[in-house]
Design a protein around this motif. Structure first.
Motif, mmCIF file in Angstrom:
data_model
loop_
_atom_site.group_PDB
_atom_site.id
_atom_site.type_symbol
_atom_site.label_atom_id
_atom_site.label_comp_id
_atom_site.label_asym_id
_atom_site.label_seq_id
_atom_site.Cartn_x
_atom_site.Cartn_y
_atom_site.Cartn_z
ATOM 1 N N SER A 156 10.028 47.960 -69.558
ATOM 2 C CA SER A 156 10.498 46.636 -69.973
ATOM 3 C C SER A 156 11.384 46.743 -71.200
ATOM 4 C CB SER A 156 9.327 45.707 -70.276
ATOM 5 O OG SER A 156 8.628 45.427 -69.102
ATOM 6 N N ASN A 157 10.824 47.210 -72.319
ATOM 7 C CA ASN A 157 11.642 47.307 -73.522
ATOM 8 C C ASN A 157 10.951 48.034 -74.661
ATOM 9 O OD1 ASN A 157 14.081 46.865 -74.743
ATOM 10 N ND2 ASN A 157 13.506 44.897 -75.610
ATOM 11 N N ARG A 174 15.991 55.678 -73.759
ATOM 12 C CA ARG A 174 16.684 54.617 -74.491
ATOM 13 C C ARG A 174 17.810 55.181 -75.343
ATOM 14 N NH1 ARG A 174 14.669 50.076 -74.191
ATOM 15 N NH2 ARG A 174 14.895 49.224 -76.277
#
Length: 83
Positions: A43-44, A73
């Protein structure tokens, strides 16, 4: 292996029981933590976020992410190439 006759004093027995219960809880929650961490990293969440929230080292989550194919990331900071 033979069992000894050791009987801890009450304060030691209480501490040992609490530690064992904590380990049992961690073992029980391990699969849930793994699944949730993967979901959140997809998700993040960053490995740093999860480390801060759980008390585990970031490397634990980094290894899980790589094993589960979670997209990085940012590029790796270690660019050393072993020859």
């Amino acid at each position: 292996m033979a069992r000894s006759s050791y009987q801890p004093p009450d304060d030691a027995a209480e501490l040992f029981a609490r530690i064992k219960a904590a380990h049992d809880t961690l073992r029980e929650l391990g699969p849930q933590l793994h699944a949730m961490a993967i979901r959140e990293m997809r998700s993040n969440a960053t490995v740093g976020d999860l480390a801060r929230l759980t008390g585990y080292q970031p490397e634990k989550f980094r290894l899980w992410a790589r094993a589960e194919g979670v997209e990085r990331r940012r590029p790796p900071t270690n660019t050393r190439q072993d020859t």
